[in-house]
Design an enzyme around this catalytic site. Sequence first.
Site, PDB file in Angstrom:
ATOM      1  N   GLU A 141       1.422  -8.169  -4.356  1.00 55.14           N
ATOM      2  CA  GLU A 141       0.003  -7.791  -4.377  1.00 55.14           C
ATOM      3  C   GLU A 141      -0.112  -6.274  -4.259  1.00 55.14           C
ATOM      4  O   GLU A 141       0.295  -5.686  -3.253  1.00 55.14           O
ATOM      5  CB  GLU A 141      -0.727  -8.472  -3.219  1.00 55.14           C
ATOM      6  CG  GLU A 141      -2.183  -8.061  -3.070  1.00 55.14           C
ATOM      7  CD  GLU A 141      -2.814  -8.630  -1.807  1.00 55.14           C
ATOM      8  OE1 GLU A 141      -3.714  -7.969  -1.253  1.00 55.14           O
ATOM      9  OE2 GLU A 141      -2.406  -9.720  -1.367  1.00 55.14           O
ATOM     10  N   ARG A 159       0.861  -1.188   0.000  1.00 49.71           N
ATOM     11  CA  ARG A 159       0.000   0.000   0.000  1.00 49.71           C
ATOM     12  C   ARG A 159       0.891   1.229   0.000  1.00 49.71           C
ATOM     13  O   ARG A 159       1.999   1.204   0.552  1.00 49.71           O
ATOM     14  CB  ARG A 159      -0.906   0.024   1.238  1.00 49.71           C
ATOM     15  CG  ARG A 159      -1.818  -1.172   1.372  1.00 49.71           C
ATOM     16  CD  ARG A 159      -2.720  -1.059   2.596  1.00 49.71           C
ATOM     17  NE  ARG A 159      -3.479  -2.282   2.820  1.00 49.71           N
ATOM     18  CZ  ARG A 159      -4.613  -2.585   2.223  1.00 49.71           C
ATOM     19  NH1 ARG A 159      -5.145  -1.719   1.368  1.00 49.71           N
ATOM     20  NH2 ARG A 159      -5.242  -3.720   2.467  1.00 49.71           N
ATOM     21  N   GLY A 211      -0.948  -9.503  10.572  1.00 47.26           N
ATOM     22  CA  GLY A 211      -0.481 -10.099  11.816  1.00 47.26           C
ATOM     23  C   GLY A 211       0.654 -11.087  11.642  1.00 47.26           C
ATOM     24  O   GLY A 211       1.199 -11.583  12.629  1.00 47.26           O
ATOM     25  N   LYS A 219      -7.772 -16.657   1.746  1.00 48.55           N
ATOM     26  CA  LYS A 219      -6.990 -15.716   2.529  1.00 48.55           C
ATOM     27  C   LYS A 219      -7.576 -15.658   3.941  1.00 48.55           C
ATOM     28  O   LYS A 219      -8.708 -15.199   4.125  1.00 48.55           O
ATOM     29  CB  LYS A 219      -7.036 -14.337   1.862  1.00 48.55           C
ATOM     30  CG  LYS A 219      -6.420 -13.209   2.677  1.00 48.55           C
ATOM     31  CD  LYS A 219      -6.610 -11.886   1.944  1.00 48.55           C
ATOM     32  CE  LYS A 219      -6.182 -10.704   2.781  1.00 48.55           C
ATOM     33  NZ  LYS A 219      -6.357  -9.428   2.066  1.00 48.55           N
ATOM     34  N   GLY A 244       2.314  -7.400   5.035  1.00 47.81           N
ATOM     35  CA  GLY A 244       1.904  -6.043   4.704  1.00 47.81           C
ATOM     36  C   GLY A 244       2.823  -4.971   5.239  1.00 47.81           C
ATOM     37  O   GLY A 244       3.989  -4.872   4.841  1.00 47.81           O
ATOM     38  N   SER A 245       2.333  -4.197   6.186  1.00 55.95           N
ATOM     39  CA  SER A 245       3.044  -3.000   6.634  1.00 55.95           C
ATOM     40  C   SER A 245       4.389  -3.302   7.277  1.00 55.95           C
ATOM     41  O   SER A 245       5.297  -2.464   7.239  1.00 55.95           O
ATOM     42  CB  SER A 245       2.173  -2.214   7.618  1.00 55.95           C
ATOM     43  OG  SER A 245       1.890  -2.982   8.772  1.00 55.95           O
TER      44      SER A 245
END
Length: 221
Positions: A43, A20, A168, A139, A188-189
Site C-alpha cells: 500500500e 510512507r 498498532g 480497515k 506500517g512504520s
Amino acid sequence: MKKLRLIEQIRESGVVAVLRGDSPEEVVRMAKHAIEGGIKAIEITMTIPFALEAITALAKKYQSGDPSADNYAVIGAGTVLDPETARATILAGAEFVVAPALNRETIMLCNRYRVPVMPGVVTIQEITAALELGVDVCKLFPGSLFEPSIVPTIKGPLPQANLMPTGGVSLANLKDWVKAGVFAVGIGSDLTKEAVAKQDFSLITAKAQSYMEAYREAAGK
C-alpha cells in the site's frame, strides 16, 4: 472476476505493507525489499510527494507477472480521502484503495470500476454502513485503539465483516490478531523505521520475512 481475485490474493498474502516516505524513489526501494521479504500486498500512501509515480513504477514492475512468482505483488494506494484521489490512483495502476475513514463517494467510485476498497472504520455503525455500500474489507483503524479480542466481539453481530487492523499491529501481537479471525493485517512504520534511520533497507527484507513467518505460523500455513 478480477476484483474477487485481488481480494483473495490480499487475503492469501495476509500482511499488507503500508509504506510512507519522503520521495517516490525511497518508497519504491522500501517496496522492493518488502516484496523480497515475502510481503505480496503493498500500500503506497498518498501522503508521499509524487506518490502516483511510485504506484506506477511498482505496478509496471510487479503486477504483470505470475501471482505465484516471487516477483509478483498487488500494488494499492492508501490514505485516499476522496473519489478524485481514488480515480487518480487507479489510473496510475493501483489495484486496491485504502482510506483512513469512511467516505461514501470514494466507495461508490471504486465500486464503479470494480476496484477493492478498504475504508477505515471504528464503530459498529461505520462497519454496517460500509457493508451496505458494498465494501468487502473494512480497515479497523487505528488498530492501536483495540485489542485483538475486539474481532470476535464485532463478528458476533456481524460475522460477514472482513476486518483488517492497521496501526498498532506488531510482531508481538500479530499472532493474536490472526487467531482472532482478521482478514489480513496492515503493517506500517514498524516495518521501515529502523531501516530508514540506519539507511539500511535490507532490514526491511529481514523484518518482512519475520512478519510473514509469524503470519504463516499463526494461520497454520
